[in-house]
Write an enzyme that holds these catalytic residues in place. Structure first.
Site, PDB file in Angstrom:
ATOM      1  N   SER A  17       1.005  -1.167  -0.215  1.00  4.99           N
ATOM      2  CA  SER A  17      -0.247   0.175  -0.210  1.00  4.99           C
ATOM      3  C   SER A  17       0.729   1.631  -0.458  1.00  4.99           C
ATOM      4  O   SER A  17       2.234   1.189   0.506  1.00  4.99           O
ATOM      5  CB  SER A  17      -0.982   0.401   1.577  1.00  4.99           C
ATOM      6  OG  SER A  17      -0.410   0.656   1.874  1.00  4.99           O
ATOM      7  N   VAL A  18      -0.247   2.571  -0.031  1.00  9.65           N
ATOM      8  CA  VAL A  18       0.814   3.827  -0.372  1.00  9.65           C
ATOM      9  C   VAL A  18       1.416   4.018   1.027  1.00  9.65           C
ATOM     10  O   VAL A  18       1.905   4.873   1.310  1.00  9.65           O
ATOM     11  CB  VAL A  18      -0.414   4.652  -0.579  1.00  9.65           C
ATOM     12  CG1 VAL A  18      -1.454   4.757   0.442  1.00  9.65           C
ATOM     13  CG2 VAL A  18       0.311   6.225  -0.947  1.00  9.65           C
ATOM     14  N   LYS A  19       1.051   3.500   2.437  1.00 11.05           N
ATOM     15  CA  LYS A  19       1.584   3.789   3.470  1.00 11.05           C
ATOM     16  C   LYS A  19       2.635   3.390   4.102  1.00 11.05           C
ATOM     17  O   LYS A  19       3.795   3.661   4.411  1.00 11.05           O
ATOM     18  CB  LYS A  19       0.456   2.908   4.715  1.00 11.05           C
ATOM     19  CG  LYS A  19      -1.444   4.015   4.520  1.00 11.05           C
ATOM     20  CD  LYS A  19      -0.843   5.200   4.984  1.00 11.05           C
ATOM     21  CE  LYS A  19      -2.197   5.149   5.668  1.00 11.05           C
ATOM     22  NZ  LYS A  19      -2.290   7.182   6.311  1.00 11.05           N
ATOM     23  N   ASP A  20       3.333   2.332   3.452  1.00  9.88           N
ATOM     24  CA  ASP A  20       4.799   1.530   3.667  1.00  9.88           C
ATOM     25  C   ASP A  20       5.133   3.090   3.742  1.00  9.88           C
ATOM     26  O   ASP A  20       6.810   3.079   3.899  1.00  9.88           O
ATOM     27  CB  ASP A  20       4.654   0.906   2.199  1.00  9.88           C
ATOM     28  CG  ASP A  20       4.522  -0.192   1.988  1.00  9.88           C
ATOM     29  OD1 ASP A  20       3.666  -0.811   2.909  1.00  9.88           O
ATOM     30  OD2 ASP A  20       4.594  -1.284   0.728  1.00  9.88           O
TER      31      ASP A  20
END
Length: 382
Positions: free
Chosen positions: A48-51
C-alpha cells in the site's frame, strides 16, 4: 513489487517506485478525452501507499535517536495499512510492534500484521477518536505503561506528508514528464488534476505540495472523503450522513489530523463518496483495467469520475492531453473476506459465457450456482 535493475538490501528498498498506468478502457467507457491515469500503490513491498510513510517515520526516528534497538517498542493506532508498513520495517530492523486497530478493519490486515510479528489489539469501531477505548486511546495507554513504548503517530508526524512530497509526488511528475506526447497519445506534459482520498491526510497534502510548489501551480487537487467522515472542507459538505458508519477502510475520520491541510491552496475541492459507488468503481477497475484494488481506490476513482462530469471538471474531461491522476492506495489482498468483495466477486449475474459453458457441458441446474446462494456460475471438473 517495485522493479529495479540491481540487488536491493531489504524489502524497504522495494517501497514505492510504483507504476502510473493508463486507465484507457474506463476513460473510453466514460466518454473522456483526457488521459486518466492510476498511480497503483499495491505494487509497493508491503502492499500500500502507507509503506512510504512507515519507512520514513521509522528511519527518521532512528536518525533522531528516538528508536533504540533492543529497547524500543513501536506502538501505532492505524486502519491497518500503516501498521503493515511499520510491521514490515520493524521486522527488518528488529523492533517489537504493537498495532491498535478498530474492529471494522479486515481480518486479512490482522493476519498480515501478525505474520510480520506484530501484536494486534482490536478496539470498538464506534468509539470516538478521543475516547480511552478508541484505537488512539488504547495506543496512548499502552505507550504510557510499556517500557520503551513509542508512538510514531502518523496523525501528527511531519514525515507522513513529507514521504509523499519527496517520493510519491515526484514519481508521478517524473512519469508524466518523461512520457513523450504523440499523435495517438497527446499530453500536456504536466499533471493537470490529482484526485486522492484522505485518511490521515498526509498523502493528499504531500502530493499537493510536491506538484503545486515544484511542478504545476495550477494543478487542481481534488480530495475524496466518505460520507460519515468530517475531513472535507467546507464543513457543510459533511452534514449529509454526519456520524454514520461507512464500510470503506483507510479513509475518513471523526477528527481532523494535524498532517491534513484543508487549506484551499493545497486541496482545491472536496467530494463526498458513498460505499456503493466506491465498490462499483472497484468492480470497474478490476473488470476493465485488470487492477485488483481495494475499496478506497474505488472511492478515489468514483470521486474522479464524478468531478470530471461536473461543471468544474467537464472542460478538463474533454481536453485531449490533459493528465488526470488518481491515487489508488492499496490492493484487494486486505479485503478478500469482506462481504462487499464477496458480493462483487461471487454473486454477480452469470455471464452469457457461463450459460454457454453450462449448455456445452449439459450441466444440471443444481450444478450451476448463482448469486442466490452466494456463488457465481461454476461448472464441474471434467
Amino acid at each position: 513489487m517495485a522493479y529495479t535493475s540491481h540487488i536491493i538490501d531489504s524489502a524497504l528498498g522495494a517501497v514505492g517506485h510504483t507504476p502510473l498506468i493508463r486507465l484507457d478502457r474506463i476513460a473510453e467507457q466514460e466518454g473522456l478525452r483526457c488521459n486518466l491515469l492510476g498511480k497503483v500503490e499495491y505494487t509497493s513491498a508491503g502492499g500500500s501507499v502507507k509503506d512510504r510513510i512507515a519507512k520514513r517515520m521509522v528511519e527518521e526516528a532512528e536518525r533522531e535517536g528516538k528508536l533504540i534497538p533492543g529497547h524500543s517498542v513501536v506502538i501505532e493506532p492505524t486502519s491497518g495499512n500503516t501498521g503493515i508498513g511499520l510491521a514490515m520495517a520493524c521486522a527488518i530492523k528488529g523492533y517489537s510492534v504493537i498495532i491498535t486497530m478498530p474492529n471494522k478493519m479486515s481480518l486479512e490486515k490482522e493476519a498480515a500484521l501478525r505474520a510480520l510479528g506484530a501484536e494486534v489489539v482490536r478496539t470498538p469501531t464506534e468509539a470516538a477518536w478521543d475516547s480511552p477505548e478508541s484505537h488512539i486511546g488504547v495506543a496512548n495507554r499502552l505507550q504510557r505503561e510499556i517500557p520503551g513504548g513509542i508512538i510514531l503517530d502518523q496523525y501528527r508526524n511531519v514525515n507522513n506528508p513529507l514521504a509523499h512530497e519527496y517520493t510519491t509526488g515526484p514519481e508521478i511528475v517524473e512519469a508524466v514528464v518523461s512520457t513523450p506526447a504523440s499523435v495517438g497519445r497527446p499530453s500536456s506534459g504536466k499533471v493537470d488534476v490529482l484526485v486522492a482520498g484522505a485518511g490521515t491526510g498526509g498523502t493528499i497534502t504531500g502530493l499537493s505540495r510536491a506538484i503545486k510548489k515544484k511542478h504545476n501551480k495550477d494543478c487542481i487537487v481534488v480530495g475524496v472523503d466518505p460520507k460519515g467522515s468530517i475531513l472535507a472542507f467546507p464543513d457543510t459538505l459533511n452534514i449529509d450522513g454526519e456520524g454514520s458508519q461507512y464500510v470503506v477502510e483507510g479513509i475518513g475520520y471523526d477528527f481532523i489530523p494535524d498532517v491534513l491541510s484543508r487549506d484551499p491552496a493545497d486541496v482545491d475541492q472536496w467530494l463526498k463518496t458513498a460505499d456503493d459507488e466506491s465498490f462499483e468503481a472497484v468492480r470497474l477497475l478490476m473488470r476493465r483495467e485488470g487492477l485488483l484494488v481495494g475499496g478506497s481506490s474505488g472511492s478515489a476513482l468514483s470521486g474522479a469520475l464524478r468531478w470530471l462530469r461536473s461543471d468544474k471538471g467537464k472542460s478538463i474531461a474533454q481536453t485531449q492531453g490533459a493528465n488526470v491522476v488518481v491515487l489508488l492506495p492499496d490492493g484487494i489482498r486486505n479485503y478478500m473476506s469482506k462481504p462487499w468483495f464477496l458480493k462483487l466477486a461471487l454473486e454477480a449475474e452469470p455471464s452469457p459465457l457461463a450459460h454457454r459453458i453450462a449448455e456445452v457441458l449439459k450441466t444440471s441446474k443444481s450444478d450451476v450456482q448463482t448469486g442466490a446462494d452466494g456463488l457465481t456460475s461454476r461448472t464441474p471438473a471434467l
